[in-house]
Design a protein around this motif. Structure first.
Motif, PDB file in Angstrom:
ATOM      1  N   VAL A 317     -14.777  53.055  50.425  1.00 34.05           N
ATOM      2  CA  VAL A 317     -13.744  52.576  49.875  1.00 34.05           C
ATOM      3  C   VAL A 317     -14.016  52.949  48.248  1.00 34.05           C
ATOM      4  CG1 VAL A 317     -13.315  50.409  51.436  1.00 34.05           C
ATOM      5  CG2 VAL A 317     -15.103  50.325  49.238  1.00 34.05           C
ATOM      6  N   THR A 318     -13.084  52.822  47.458  1.00 32.98           N
ATOM      7  CA  THR A 318     -13.056  53.376  46.011  1.00 32.98           C
ATOM      8  C   THR A 318     -14.136  52.384  45.298  1.00 32.98           C
ATOM      9  OG1 THR A 318     -11.096  51.852  45.586  1.00 32.98           O
ATOM     10  CG2 THR A 318     -10.748  54.006  45.806  1.00 32.98           C
ATOM     11  N   THR A 450      -9.509  57.431  51.593  1.00 36.63           N
ATOM     12  CA  THR A 450      -8.398  57.573  52.448  1.00 36.63           C
ATOM     13  C   THR A 450      -8.273  58.877  53.120  1.00 36.63           C
ATOM     14  OG1 THR A 450      -7.210  58.621  50.734  1.00 36.63           O
ATOM     15  CG2 THR A 450      -6.849  56.220  50.948  1.00 36.63           C
ATOM     16  N   PHE A 671       0.721  56.186  51.193  1.00 32.75           N
ATOM     17  CA  PHE A 671      -0.533  55.055  51.642  1.00 32.75           C
ATOM     18  C   PHE A 671      -1.572  55.510  50.752  1.00 32.75           C
ATOM     19  CE2 PHE A 671      -4.548  54.300  53.587  1.00 32.75           C
ATOM     20  CZ  PHE A 671      -4.419  52.749  53.877  1.00 32.75           C
ATOM     21  N   GLN A 672      -1.852  56.939  50.729  1.00 32.39           N
ATOM     22  CA  GLN A 672      -3.153  57.344  49.883  1.00 32.39           C
ATOM     23  C   GLN A 672      -2.961  57.068  48.402  1.00 32.39           C
ATOM     24  OE1 GLN A 672      -2.771  61.517  51.184  1.00 32.39           O
ATOM     25  NE2 GLN A 672      -4.158  61.249  52.871  1.00 32.39           N
ATOM     26  N   THR A 675      -3.510  53.538  47.595  1.00 29.96           N
ATOM     27  CA  THR A 675      -4.904  52.939  47.699  1.00 29.96           C
ATOM     28  C   THR A 675      -5.705  53.596  46.571  1.00 29.96           C
ATOM     29  OG1 THR A 675      -4.453  53.314  50.179  1.00 29.96           O
ATOM     30  CG2 THR A 675      -7.106  53.070  49.609  1.00 29.96           C
ATOM     31  N   GLN A 676      -5.333  54.940  46.429  1.00 21.92           N
ATOM     32  CA  GLN A 676      -6.528  55.378  45.157  1.00 21.92           C
ATOM     33  C   GLN A 676      -5.987  54.849  43.877  1.00 21.92           C
ATOM     34  OE1 GLN A 676      -8.331  57.911  45.273  1.00 21.92           O
ATOM     35  NE2 GLN A 676      -8.242  58.103  47.483  1.00 21.92           N
ATOM     36  N   GLY A 679      -7.601  51.569  43.642  1.00 22.92           N
ATOM     37  CA  GLY A 679      -8.813  51.776  43.407  1.00 22.92           C
ATOM     38  C   GLY A 679      -9.431  51.789  42.120  1.00 22.92           C
ATOM     39  N   ALA A 705      -1.417  49.474  52.757  1.00 15.33           N
ATOM     40  CA  ALA A 705      -2.065  49.894  51.329  1.00 15.33           C
ATOM     41  C   ALA A 705      -2.263  48.693  50.615  1.00 15.33           C
ATOM     42  CB  ALA A 705      -1.106  50.832  50.571  1.00 15.33           C
ATOM     43  N   CYS A 706      -1.462  47.706  50.645  1.00 20.67           N
ATOM     44  CA  CYS A 706      -1.648  46.421  50.046  1.00 20.67           C
ATOM     45  C   CYS A 706      -3.131  45.659  50.492  1.00 20.67           C
ATOM     46  CB  CYS A 706      -0.471  45.553  50.171  1.00 20.67           C
ATOM     47  SG  CYS A 706       0.623  45.580  48.988  1.00 20.67           S
ATOM     48  N   GLN A 708      -5.321  47.552  51.801  1.00 19.47           N
ATOM     49  CA  GLN A 708      -6.298  48.551  51.769  1.00 19.47           C
ATOM     50  C   GLN A 708      -6.844  48.556  53.171  1.00 19.47           C
ATOM     51  OE1 GLN A 708      -8.698  49.515  48.685  1.00 19.47           O
ATOM     52  NE2 GLN A 708      -7.140  48.681  47.283  1.00 19.47           N
ATOM     53  N   PHE A 710      -7.062  51.108  56.065  1.00 19.39           N
ATOM     54  CA  PHE A 710      -7.147  52.239  56.423  1.00 19.39           C
ATOM     55  C   PHE A 710      -6.789  52.361  58.074  1.00 19.39           C
ATOM     56  CE2 PHE A 710      -8.324  56.352  58.372  1.00 19.39           C
ATOM     57  CZ  PHE A 710      -7.525  57.103  57.538  1.00 19.39           C
TER      58      PHE A 710
END
Ligand code: ADP
Ligand code: ZN
Ligand code: ZN
Length: 827
Positions: A317-318, A450, A671-672, A675-676, A679, A705-706, A708, A710
């Motif tokens: 994860v970030t 992701t 989504f990516q 998530t980024q 992060g 995404a909310c 997180q 995956f």
């Protein structure tokens, strides 16, 4: 004239040359005795091709005429000139580029060209020299027009002269005509010659102590001279001449006097052009890995110990401390006497990161990315080639850096689409990285928060070993993300607004606490398009099927695809109405709205437009890191990789654009991205908050995404890919057929389609199209698309190769047919 190749020697007589043209095959040339002995595989050669000369790459040499080459000996042309005595392309890079070319159905020569720094690809020039006939003709001057006579007279006293020099003295076109006539009459001889590299090492005068410091100090006779000696002593003996006179506050003569007396020496030395603007380095933090990190590192290190190929997916994860793991693994690799390569999506965005590596590894790190000046790139590349830098950090084309005995390759943010080259030669540096590791018995680590769907699938099937970092460092919580339904905001406000009340409130609260925020919008410019309210037409690019974007700073309408731009019209070009309506905010306007709304905040913008100024990006990011800026506004560039500790709020203005694109990857992309972005918040001691404005709050990509989540996203998305036969369940090739003339594009597409059907005898491929591409016209070319899907990569490649050859024999022009394997964009 081709020379006779009769005498038998042990030197190679033929060379196989890969040319930087969109043609898949290599070409055979004969080697003149003059340099046949010196040609090595990997050397560049100048060779005649059609009516021009090209720089190609020797990929093989033969003593006899290669089998299967049906042309007569006399039809094989001679190579013109050997450019490198020492090959620039190492044997390993040769193999890697060959693999890349085959895998992507790309041209080997084009890949080789991309593998070398741009500055060293040499050009050619035409040399003119006088013949005996020319000399005797010169005596009968009366027969000549003045310019021809002038040119002959000019070159009569010289052995030869570049045509370009002559062109500079007289009118260019007249010289070209005159030289052509003189050549036709046999009065001059023409020859092409490779011009040496445009980029050269940078040389500077430098001063060093010639005797022991004490002796030199004793010899100084005045204040100026003492200052020189003391400056040199402090700098451990050597300083550049220009710096020295500044540091010591003396004129050049003081230094020259000392040199005459023999206390100091002035010499010429090469100085390195350093890609880091500001060379102050951060302190190296003394970090103890947590248990998760240590576990992951152990796995990687045990792979490094073995000379076998091994691939990992590091799913962290970030903010989970992946970078720290990378640094340790690279250190280990150096300890073992091997070298390491780390790919990043866009290094110019992360000056902080480059400095962190420099702080740890010093001059052992070379930096290779697209924003370097040609000189910087040339210097960095040579440091790698010579073995002086054993670690490379760089963007896409750095995958071809000439590191020797590579032991570790890291691909950070492996899902990022910038690893994919979007023009010929098409290749994906992430996949080439896996191959390079494979060819060298090295370890490859694909790291990301992701994973690309394909990569995760490879981990599931065991092709890659799966490593996970599921917690943030010090168990900092992942930022909470909330969706804001813009349909409600619209109802309440009674009109479209850029900022929802929730986001405004959150911004105020964040800055009241003295924390920082990032606001993201994936559209640059001021307004996304201009609409006429009377006739409903929008302003479009004359070259592309795309609306023009209004850029207020330059007051121009710009096409983001081809760069075409026009002044903002006062009236509608279609109906002359004055009711032009600017629709849709871009980052330029968003910045303006935010500045108006929050006058006390220090706000800066980052997007392709502001990045155009060299060094600007680095300056802004560093200032933000130092809390001299409160808020950053920008495009997705802001979403990637940065580690800012005081950012507690990330706002996303609109994500609906990504979901509307007709591309099977758009949900994954969205989504990516989210998530980024999320992060970036809450990476320090303070928790973070993420607000996402959208008109589609129910979309699964947004929901997962909310959270997180995956795994949840993967489970949903993979069903869709399976049902509709998309990667990773099939191998996909997208073929674009482009031409300025629609009927030509169409004819080529039809020929290719039938060739594909003929090649597809085993029915292992599914062929769709031709149909108009999503952008039907781009840069003045019409675009048709054919998609080919297959369960087997080998069958797909075979079908494409056979079809391309067949189509060419039926009159298709391969230059307008662009094959892209594993495309990331279906535009
Ligand atoms: P990622 O690359 O996974 O997003 P980073 O490697 O940038 O994460 O780490 C996030 C932050 O945590 C960085 O500031 C880094 O210096 C810090 N960090 C990493 N590992 C540790 C650790 N074991 N202990 C304390 N801080 C750490
Ligand atoms: Zn109109
Ligand atoms: Zn355009």
């Amino acid at each position: 004239m081709p020379q006779p190749h009769t005498e038998s020697t042990s030197a190679p007589r033929y060379v196989e040359v890969a040319l930087p043209l969109p043609i898949r095959r290599t070409f055979t040339y004969a080697l003149p005795a003059g340099f046949a002995d010196n040609v090595k595989i990997g050397s560049r050669l100048l060779v005649p091709f059609g009516r021009q000369f090209l720089t190609g790459y020797a990929v093989d040499v033969h003593e006899t005429k290669p089998d299967g080459l049906s042309v007569e000996d006399s039809a094989i042309k001679d190579a013109e000139e050997l450019i490198d005595e020492e090959p620039l392309v190492t044997e390993e890079i040769l193999r890697l580029t060959k693999w890349t070319a085959d895998y992507y159905a790309a041209s080997w020569g084009e890949i080789l060209k991309a593998a070398l720094p741009a500055g060293i690809n040499s050009a050619t020039e035409r040399i003119v020299s006088i013949t005996e006939a020319g000399r005797s003709a010169l005596l009968k001057t009366a027969n000549f027009k003045p310019l021809k006579w002038q040119i002959l007279r000019d070159i009569a006293t010289l052995p030869e002269r570049p045509q370009r020099e002559i062109e500079r003295e007289y009118s260019k076109s007249a010289v070209q005509r005159a030289v052509r006539d003189l050549n036709a009459g046999g009065l001059v001889r023409l020859r092409e010659r490779a011009v040496t590299t445009k980029v050269k090492p940078k040389l500077r005068k430098s001063v060093r102590l010639a005797v022991a410091p004490d002796e030199a100090a004793a010899g100084a006779v005045n204040v100026g001279q003492s200052a020189v000696i003391s400056a040199l002593t402090h700098a451990s003996g050597e300083i550049l001449f220009s710096d020295l006179s500044e540091v010591a506050g003396v004129s050049a003569s003081a230094i020259n006097t000392l040199a005459k007396k023999g206390f100091v020496e002035v010499h010429i030395r090469e100085v390195r052009r350093d890609p880091l603007f500001d060379t102050s380095l951060p302190a190296v933090k003394d970090i103890t890995l947590n248990a998760d990190q240590a576990g992951v590192l152990e796995q990687i290190e045990s792979a490094l110990k073995s000379p076998q190929y091994k691939a990992f997916l590091l799913h962290g994860v970030t903010g989970s401390g992946k970078t720290e793991v990378y640094i340790r693994a690279m250190t280990k690799t150096l300890d073992q006497g091997r070298t390491a390569l780390m790919l990043v999506p866009e290094i110019a965005l992360t000056p902080v990161f480059s400095k962190r590596l420099r702080a740890v590894f010093g001059d052992d790190v070379a930096i290779l990315h697209s924003n370097l000046s040609p000189g910087e790139r040339f210097d960095e590349w040579r440091r790698v080639y010579s073995g002086n830098a054993r670690i490379v950090i760089g963007t896409r084309s750095a995958i071809f850096a000439p590191l020797r005995d590579i032991g570790l390759i890291i691909v950070d943010e492996e899902h990022d689409t910038s690893y994919r080259q979007q023009e010929s030669p098409f290749y994906n540096a992430r996949d080439a990285a896996v191959m390079r590791a494979n060819l060298n018995g090295a370890t490859v680590v694909l790291g990301t928060a992701t994973p690309a769907l394909e990569t995760f699938q490879n981990a599931k099937t065991g092709k890659y070993q799966y490593l996970q970092l599921s917690n943030r460092i010090e168990n900092r919580p992942l930022a909470k993300a909330e969706l804001i339904d813009m349909r409600d905001v619209f109802k309440q406000a009674g009109k479209d607004v850029a900022l929802s009340p929730q986001l405004i409130e959150a911004i105020e609260a964040t800055h009241r606490r003295g924390e920082q925020s990032i606001i993201l919008l994936n559209r640059r410019g001021y307004s996304t398009f201009v609409l006429c309210r009377s006739c409903g037409e929008s302003l479009r690019c004359k070259n592309c099927d795309i609306t023009l974007t209004y850029h207020r700073r330059d007051s121009r309408m710009v096409c983001h695809y081809c760069g075409h731009n026009v002044r903002v019209p006062q009236k509608c070009p279609f109906c002359s109405s004055e009711f032009l309506y600017f629709v849709g905010e871009g980052t330029e306007q968003l910045e303006e709205i935010l500045v108006k709304k929050f006058p006390s905040l220090r706000i800066a913008r980052i997007d392709r437009d502001t990045m155009a100024r060299r060094g600007e990006m680095s300056r802004i990011l560093t200032a933000f890191d130092n809390s001299e800026i409160d808020m950053l506004v920008g495009t997705q560039m802001l979403a990637k990789g940065h580690d800012f500790h005081n950012v507690t709020l990330v706002g996303v203005i609109s994500v609906d654009i990504g979901l509307g694109l007709p591309d099977f990857r758009s949900a994954e992309r969205t989504f990516q991205l989210l998530t980024q972005v999320a992060g970036r918040a809450g990476r320090g001691d303070l928790p973070g908050r993420v607000l996402i404005q959208t008109y589609y709050p129910e979309h699964y990509a947004l929901k997962f995404a909310c959270e997180q989540d995956f795994e949840g996203f993967f489970a949903e998305e993979i069903k869709f890919r399976k049902r509709l036969h998309y990667p990773p369940f099939v191998v996909l090739a997208s073929i674009l057929i482009k031409h300025a003339d629609y009927s030509v594009a169409d004819k080529n597409a039809q020929i290719l389609r039938s060739a594909l059907d003929r090649a597809n005898t085993k029915r292992t491929c599914q062929v769709l199209g031709p149909a108009s591409a999503s952008i039907a016209r781009l840069k003045n070319e019409f675009r048709l698309q054919i998609l080919v899907k297959s369960l087997s990569r080998a069958e797909l490649r075979e079908c494409l190769d056979i079809a391309a050859e067949d189509a060419e024999s039926k009159g298709a022009d391969l230059r307008c047919i662009h094959i892209e394997i594993d495309p990331v964009n279906l535009l």
